[in-house]
Design an enzyme around this catalytic site. Structure first.
Site, PDB file in Angstrom:
ATOM      1  N   ASP A  76       0.823  -1.207   0.000  1.00 53.70           N
ATOM      2  CA  ASP A  76       0.000   0.000   0.000  1.00 53.70           C
ATOM      3  C   ASP A  76       0.858   1.258   0.000  1.00 53.70           C
ATOM      4  O   ASP A  76       1.942   1.290   0.591  1.00 53.70           O
ATOM      5  CB  ASP A  76      -0.898  -0.021   1.253  1.00 53.70           C
ATOM      6  CG  ASP A  76      -1.812   1.180   1.333  1.00 53.70           C
ATOM      7  OD1 ASP A  76      -2.649   1.326   0.433  1.00 53.70           O
ATOM      8  OD2 ASP A  76      -1.669   1.973   2.279  1.00 53.70           O
ATOM      9  N   GLU A  78       0.983  -0.400  -5.115  1.00 51.43           N
ATOM     10  CA  GLU A  78       0.050   0.703  -5.331  1.00 51.43           C
ATOM     11  C   GLU A  78       0.907   1.958  -5.430  1.00 51.43           C
ATOM     12  O   GLU A  78       1.281   2.555  -4.423  1.00 51.43           O
ATOM     13  CB  GLU A  78      -0.959   0.838  -4.184  1.00 51.43           C
ATOM     14  CG  GLU A  78      -2.005   1.903  -4.483  1.00 51.43           C
ATOM     15  CD  GLU A  78      -2.560   2.589  -3.248  1.00 51.43           C
ATOM     16  OE1 GLU A  78      -3.594   3.245  -3.366  1.00 51.43           O
ATOM     17  OE2 GLU A  78      -1.952   2.486  -2.173  1.00 51.43           O
TER      18      GLU A  78
END
Length: 720
Positions: free
Chosen positions: A398, A451
């Site tokens: 993330d 990401e």
């Protein structure tokens, strides 16, 4: 000595092993001291319970002393007000942690940290128990407190080791007790901290760690694990993104436990033919409203769904069903909850001391200090733990962009340049490369997905070529452009045609995943269906056309739960998806379409073998902005299978006799049409089968004359 004993009894910093336990006397006997505040009496016994010596209460409250005349081991018989306890003396044991492991952690070795820290079941001689170990270099004193000692911070001070590590073996402790560390900071404050390497936690909002069970889970997924081969022919990758706490809830609006999720979610994913489930973070997190993206227990599955073994059973069941499991994993930041990593030993330890480096202004969270080897060992160990211990098939890392740039979310003057004066976080870059290097070395075939929302070059390039070494990267640009296009009224789309085509300029620069994720259906945007323009018929038609365009577009696929049946509303993490919508035929039609898209992907090499290679893609129609038509050919660059033609008409008007160039003469068959009545459409199409005409068009020698239904995508495939 009396002052030292008093300090010990007061919970002050003292070398407990220099005072407690057995110590030789000049005459060959041993003096034994035990700290047991609240005990009424005590004796030393042998393994059969025979009394060896009576202990005398000293003048210092809680301290007992005795003389042992014989050699060999002894046990304690402690008389408490409500029970008699017989147990070995923790301070009679030598060190249990190999110094070489501690040196390896200090050098950044995550595997060593996994073996050393946390609550580990070990055996010292013939005595089973749990070794507690933690890193707290600024602490004056660390004690372990828990259900096994009445949470008394005086009872079990730990032994200090090289590099600021602390350890203590507690005999006969079994699985289940709650515990924390009582950390005495340099200024004398006593901080109660959860174990950073806890493998199990209690249910939030409670914050204690839990002694885990022994590792006895019997895996049955050997066949799945054996086929996880990075050198194999590329396989379809279609990911169903799931928030485990809100996919479906029980009758009391509580999250499902892992066995129930396995029973309900796995058949559903099989029905829709997704290849993988991606779980939003299930690492333990104090605030459910963070969706798991502000974790503090990087080694423990959240207790919201049950035990760690329950999660292992879920993964095992997924693998037996032919479904991979990917975990969203957060190494970018952590919250500042008092029981967590922030100021863990009274000083900045896991984070930077300077808030210009150590705080995320956007999220009010703290940033890991990637320049500290023990911190990177902690993060690396977490990643390896999930992949190794829980057999996970991938990690989606993330907020990578926030890790890569020191000025992320900061104004001028609010950030510290790197050693070369630049904005790149060189320590984070080194960490990400090490993460990918170790996963590839120890667990070949496991996915690592970034990401990353900027144009950082080479996210999926090999580390040897200067890249970061991820296997995949989310294509955020494609997602933003195409969603923006689809949200426009069809009458306006002609002026924004490049939003559909621009993604193909860079589609093969990285190994991309096309993400329609949870972030696109929150904060008042509505569900994916609710973002489409027009009346209900047009909204459903737009959604179906978009999904089929996405599945044909180069790049692997990710779809957040609820989009597969057309949820209208925002995703709400505190309640179940709106499953009642499936009572409506159009919602069922979207769900049927997604299942058929995945089935088509699985059986069509043209759609997946070249999805990251430019040789697997050819334009047919890229520039018909006036009609909002897009057409392209997908084929296997290695020559297998037959080509597939995807055509989208994104206006509300049908187009007849629309010519599209194709590379192969003969019959082509319409294999999917989002306007089919089967999916809730108007059933306009091409009657199944068409023949090419020998007329050059769009750079191809043959053409097809097609009927293009309104707001629809069709697939045609050359017959063999």
């Amino acid at each position: 000595m009396s002052q030292t004993l008093q300090a010990l009894a007061d919970g002050l910093p003292v070398d407990a092993f220099a005072v407690l336990g057995p110590h030789p006397l000049a005459d060959g006997r041993r003096q034994v001291r035990v700290l047991a505040p609240g005990a009424e009496a005590m004796g030393l016994i042998d393994s059969r319970g025979k009394l060896l010596a009576r202990m005398q209460a000293s003048a210092i409250d809680g301290v007992f002393e005795g003389i042992l005349s014989i050699e060999g081991p002894y046990r304690l018989r402690i008389v408490w007000p409500d029970m008699v306890q017989e147990i070995e003396d923790p301070y009679a044991f030598a060190v249990t942690l190999d110094e070489s492991l501690l040196l390896q952690i200090a050098a950044g070795d995550g595997q060593a940290l996994r073996r050393a820290l946390g609550a580990q079941h070990v055996q010292c001689g013939e005595v089973p128990g749990v070794r507690f170990a933690v890193w707290a270099p600024h602490a004056q004193r660390v004690a372990v407190v828990g259900d096994f000692n009445g949470w008394d911070v005086r009872r079990h001070p730990m032994r200090q080791r090289i590099g600021g590590f602390w350890e203590l073996f507690l005999p006969r402790v079994e699985a289940g007790p709650r515990y924390k560390y009582a950390v005495t900071a340099a200024d004398g404050r006593v901080l109660l901290k959860a174990d950073p390497v806890a493998r199990q936690t209690e249910l939030p909002p409670a914050t204690a760690s839990v002694v885990p069970g022994t590792d006895t889970f019997a895996w049955t997924d050997a066949a799945w694990m054996a086929k996880r081969d990075p050198s194999a022919v590329p396989a379809p990758l279609s990911i169903y993104e799931v928030h485990a706490a809100s996919w479906r809830r029980d009758g009391h609006n509580q999250p499902l436990d892992w066995p129930t999720l396995a029973e309900q979610l796995i058949p559903y994913v099989q029905q829709l033919r997704f290849t993988h489930i991606e779980l939003l973070p299930i690492t333990e997190h104090p605030f459910g409203g963070s969706w798991g993206y502000q974790p503090l227990g990087l080694y423990a599955p959240t207790a919201r769904h049950g035990s760690p073994d329950g999660f292992a059973q879920f993964v095992d069941a997924c693998h037996r069903a032919g479904i991979g499991v990917i975990l969203d994993w957060v190494s970018a930041h952590f919250p500042d909850d008092a029981h967590g990593l922030a100021q863990f030993d009274g000083a900045a330890l896991y984070e930077h001391a300077d808030p210009r480096e150590g705080m995320h202004r956007d999220w009010n969270t703290l940033i890991y200090n990637y320049g500290r080897p023990e911190v990177t060992a902690y993060l690396l160990g977490s990643a390896l733990e999930w992949i190794d211990h829980y057999h996970l098939d991938g990690l989606r890392v993330d907020a990578v962009a926030s890790m890569l740039y020191r000025d992320y979310g900061r104004a001028e003057g609010e950030w510290v340049p790197n050693a070369h004066g630049g904005r790149e976080n060189l320590e984070a870059v080194a960490f990400l490369r090490q993460l990918n290097r170790e996963i590839a070395a120890h667990f070949p075939g496991v996915l690592t997905i970034a990401e990353e929302s900027t144009a950082w070059p080479g996210v999926t390039a090999a580390i040897s070529d200067g890249g970061l070494g991820f296997t995949h990267k989310w294509n955020m640009g494609w997602m933003h452009d195409t969603l923006s296009y689809m949200q426009r009224d069809p009458a306006e789309r002609a002026h924004h045609h490049s939003q559909l085509t621009f993604g193909l300029v860079y589609a093969f620069d990285e190994r991309f995943v096309l993400p329609i994720s949870h972030d696109e259906v929150v904060h008042g945007t509505g569900g994916l269906l609710g973002q489409m323009p027009g009346d209900d018929w047009r909204r459903f038609a737009n959604l179906r056309a978009y999904l089929a365009l996405m599945w044909a577009h180069p790049g692997d696929k990710l779809l957040f739960m609820g989009a597969e049946f057309g949820q209208w509303a925002d995703w709400n993490h505190d309640q179940s998806l709106d499953w009642h919508l499936l009572e409506g035929a159009r919602h069922r039609g979207v769900q049927l379409l997604v299942g058929d898209l995945n089935a088509t992907l699985r059986r069509t090499p043209a759609l997946y073998r070249g999805t990251h290679r430019a040789k697997g893609f050819d334009w047919s129609v890229a520039d018909d902005a006036r009609n909002s038509v897009l057409a392209f050919i997908r084929h296997d660059p290695d020559g297998g299978g037959v080509p597939l033609l995807a055509v989208s008409n994104l206006t509300a008007q049908p187009l007849h006799d629309y010519g599209v160039g194709v590379p192969r003469a003969g019959a082509w068959r319409e294999i999917l049409n989002t306007d089919s009545a089967h999916y809730g459409g108007s059933n306009l199409g091409n009657s199944g089968r068409l023949a090419t005409e020998p007329m050059g068009m769009h750079g191809h020698a043959q053409r097809l004359r097609l009927t293009l239904p309104p707001l629809a995508t069709i697939y045609l495939q050359a017959e063999k």
